[in-house]
Design an enzyme around this catalytic site. Sequence first.
Site: not given
Length: 239
Positions: A33-36, A65, A99
């Site tokens: 997430g932080e990269d792209t 949840g 993952e």
Amino acid sequence: MAFANPQSQRASSSSSSLSIRGWNYDVFLRFMGEDTSHNFTDHLYRTLSRKGIRTFRDDEELPRGEEIAAELLKAIEGSRICLIILSENYARSRWCLEELTKIMDCREKMGKLVLPIFYHVEPLHVRGHIQSFGEALADHEEGRRKIERWRAALTMVAGITGWWLKNRPEAHVIEEITSVIWKSLNQELLHVEKNLVGMDRQRVSSSSSIGPSEYEVFLSFWDEDARHNFIDHLYAALH
């Protein structure tokens, strides 16, 4: 005269195909997430969605949840294609590596189609666990067995033909990726053979290994009694 919206038709076709095959998604999109997340991934996700390609990405699809691990595993197994964006800091995320290992397991066991995108990183660095990938793996404190599984998954994914964003316009690459995925999802899985005679000489082949099974239907019949009428019509209708 009213005309149906082409995008709605595509989405309807995709949903119908998903329902028939038992898939929950067309594409599972994994990224760091932080990269792209606010540029390349957002544009790719929106382009896939406009094509009616139902795409799972963790920050939008997971209900709050829920147990994340179980939900993500279900999404991986329930997607026809896994699209992996390998970026500079990808290997720094234990979650991404775990993952990736599950995705590559699904590729081996289920024949799932995996498509890597090398986002401003060299495939050689991913495959050889060097540069930022080597540094990230060295910083992880997990046991040796888990690290080796992560290394093996990185080596495997780096050996798959994909896309390398090296001085290429991102918009062009996104269009290319979307086009390939769209064609993969909709290509014919069965070829009609002109010389179809019977089960012993049937040479129907698959043009794709998408999905857990090589074929949707095994059609068996006895002899020429039904070959040129009922069987031909049934086969053509299924095709």
